[in-house]
Design a protein around this motif. Structure first.
Motif, mmCIF file in Angstrom:
data_model
loop_
_atom_site.group_PDB
_atom_site.id
_atom_site.type_symbol
_atom_site.label_atom_id
_atom_site.label_comp_id
_atom_site.label_asym_id
_atom_site.label_seq_id
_atom_site.Cartn_x
_atom_site.Cartn_y
_atom_site.Cartn_z
ATOM 1 N N THR A 118 59.570 98.127 87.357
ATOM 2 C CA THR A 118 58.394 98.988 87.528
ATOM 3 C C THR A 118 57.266 98.154 88.124
ATOM 4 O O THR A 118 56.896 97.116 87.564
ATOM 5 C CB THR A 118 57.948 99.568 86.164
ATOM 6 N N PRO A 119 56.719 98.592 89.269
ATOM 7 C CA PRO A 119 55.661 97.785 89.891
ATOM 8 C C PRO A 119 54.380 97.787 89.056
ATOM 9 O O PRO A 119 54.114 98.736 88.322
ATOM 10 C CB PRO A 119 55.423 98.463 91.245
ATOM 11 N N PHE A 120 53.594 96.735 89.206
ATOM 12 C CA PHE A 120 52.333 96.611 88.471
ATOM 13 C C PHE A 120 51.416 97.800 88.739
ATOM 14 O O PHE A 120 50.700 98.271 87.853
ATOM 15 C CB PHE A 120 51.639 95.304 88.865
ATOM 16 N N SER A 121 51.454 98.317 89.986
ATOM 17 C CA SER A 121 50.551 99.428 90.363
ATOM 18 C C SER A 121 50.683 100.625 89.420
ATOM 19 O O SER A 121 49.734 101.355 89.196
ATOM 20 C CB SER A 121 50.814 99.850 91.803
ATOM 21 N N PRO A 153 56.021 86.963 89.864
ATOM 22 C CA PRO A 153 54.873 87.352 90.714
ATOM 23 C C PRO A 153 54.088 88.549 90.163
ATOM 24 O O PRO A 153 52.878 88.655 90.394
ATOM 25 C CB PRO A 153 55.533 87.708 92.063
ATOM 26 N N LYS A 154 54.771 89.416 89.398
ATOM 27 C CA LYS A 154 54.048 90.562 88.802
ATOM 28 C C LYS A 154 53.050 90.078 87.748
ATOM 29 O O LYS A 154 51.962 90.639 87.604
ATOM 30 C CB LYS A 154 55.062 91.545 88.194
ATOM 31 N N ILE A 155 53.412 89.024 87.025
ATOM 32 C CA ILE A 155 52.481 88.455 86.034
ATOM 33 C C ILE A 155 51.253 87.901 86.761
ATOM 34 O O ILE A 155 50.106 88.123 86.347
ATOM 35 C CB ILE A 155 53.173 87.355 85.193
ATOM 36 N N GLU A 156 51.502 87.220 87.874
ATOM 37 C CA GLU A 156 50.387 86.651 88.648
ATOM 38 C C GLU A 156 49.496 87.764 89.199
ATOM 39 O O GLU A 156 48.258 87.661 89.177
ATOM 40 C CB GLU A 156 50.937 85.790 89.796
ATOM 41 N N GLU A 157 50.133 88.821 89.667
ATOM 42 C CA GLU A 157 49.390 89.958 90.228
ATOM 43 C C GLU A 157 48.502 90.595 89.142
ATOM 44 O O GLU A 157 47.326 90.905 89.380
ATOM 45 C CB GLU A 157 50.411 90.992 90.748
ATOM 46 N N ALA A 158 49.074 90.764 87.961
ATOM 47 C CA ALA A 158 48.323 91.370 86.850
ATOM 48 C C ALA A 158 47.161 90.469 86.447
ATOM 49 O O ALA A 158 46.042 90.935 86.204
ATOM 50 C CB ALA A 158 49.252 91.599 85.666
ATOM 51 N N TYR A 161 44.362 90.829 88.978
ATOM 52 C CA TYR A 161 43.719 92.146 88.887
ATOM 53 C C TYR A 161 42.779 92.197 87.665
ATOM 54 O O TYR A 161 41.631 92.638 87.752
ATOM 55 C CB TYR A 161 44.778 93.241 88.777
ATOM 56 N N ILE A 162 43.275 91.733 86.536
ATOM 57 C CA ILE A 162 42.488 91.795 85.291
ATOM 58 C C ILE A 162 41.240 90.906 85.405
ATOM 59 O O ILE A 162 40.140 91.314 85.031
ATOM 60 C CB ILE A 162 43.384 91.404 84.083
ATOM 61 N N ASP A 163 41.402 89.730 85.979
ATOM 62 C CA ASP A 163 40.250 88.833 86.161
ATOM 63 C C ASP A 163 39.263 89.415 87.172
ATOM 64 O O ASP A 163 38.059 89.435 86.934
ATOM 65 C CB ASP A 163 40.720 87.441 86.613
ATOM 66 N N ASP A 164 39.775 89.894 88.304
ATOM 67 C CA ASP A 164 38.901 90.444 89.351
ATOM 68 C C ASP A 164 38.086 91.624 88.842
ATOM 69 O O ASP A 164 36.968 91.858 89.283
ATOM 70 C CB ASP A 164 39.724 90.900 90.567
ATOM 71 N N HIS A 165 38.682 92.416 87.933
ATOM 72 C CA HIS A 165 37.996 93.616 87.442
ATOM 73 C C HIS A 165 37.278 93.379 86.115
ATOM 74 O O HIS A 165 36.743 94.319 85.520
ATOM 75 C CB HIS A 165 38.989 94.781 87.309
#
Ligand code: DX5
Ligand code: ZN
Length: 214
Positions: A118-121, A153-158, A161-165
């Protein structure tokens, strides 16, 4: 110190009280309780009564990982049994807005779970309302499976996203976590690591301390 949540289903259940004492002594962050219904995943594990027994054995937070088709029908049983946080799969077909609000009304925390494919999106829109994002690094159903590398890479993406927001959501990772894969996960940005067979097939205290020190 890395936050570690032992997956109790991998423990020696005939000796559960002592296994939990060993985990408590090692300073675990919480306990991870894998609830499987034989429908959402091809395996059956614990119900609310076992959660209630674990509740009587420790003061640490309990998180119920609900691998069940109808979390909307059973969430309250697991909260009444003493769960502090309910982890619900994004792949379930339920009215999430209602479920999250019902869980909060009962005073429990909520976490959204995503399977390896399941993609992070798909989890993004739930993050503001989630205390935890649980990223699966095995296909749910059984402990003792091999860590799936392509999820990293999904962990890195998450994390990004969490830090940026500026979100408070904690990233937790579950499945095949050992001293080796745990290191990869922490580097990728996980806040909490779940581990089952690695912890309970060795010296419990030593293994937990190894994970905490990653
Ligand atoms: C898999 C469960 C995991 C699992 C962890 O369906 O959600 O929590 O029991 O066990 P290990 O660490 O052995 O993969
Ligand atoms: Zn789990």
């Amino acid at each position: 110190m890395i936050k570690v949540s032992p997956s109790i289903i991998s423990s020696k259940l005939e000796n559960l009280g002592n296994e939990i004492s060993a985990c408590d002594e090692a300073g675990v962050f919480s306990y991870h309780l894998d609830v499987m219904d034989g429908h959402f995943v091809p395996n059956l594990t614990m119900g609310p009564e076992l959660v209630r027994a674990i509740r009587r054995s420790t003061k640490k937070p309990l998180e119920a990982h609900l691998m069940i088709e109808r979390p909307d029908r059973y969430y309250k049983n697991f909260i009444d049994a003493g769960s502090d946080v309910l982890l619900v799969h994004q792949e379930c077909v339920v009215d999430f807005r209602k479920l999250i609000s019902d869980i909060r009304t009962e005073g429990a925390g909520f976490g959204i779970v995503v399977n390896p494919d399941t993609p992070f999106s798909k989890a993004e829109k739930f993050l503001e309302d989630s205390d935890i994002l649980l990223i699966m690094t095995v296909h749910p159903g059984f402990s003792g499976q091999k860590f799936i590398e392509y999820v990293v890479p999904k962990i890195e993406e998450a994390r990004k996203y969490i830090d940026d927001h500026g979100l408070e959501t904690k990233i937790e990772v579950d499945g095949g976590v050992t001293d080796v894969t745990g290191k990869r996960i922490i580097e990728a940005g996980a806040d909490i690591i779940v581990s089952g067979s690695y912890i309970f097939t060795g010296n419990i205290g030593e293994r937990i301390r190894t994970l905490q020190g990653l």
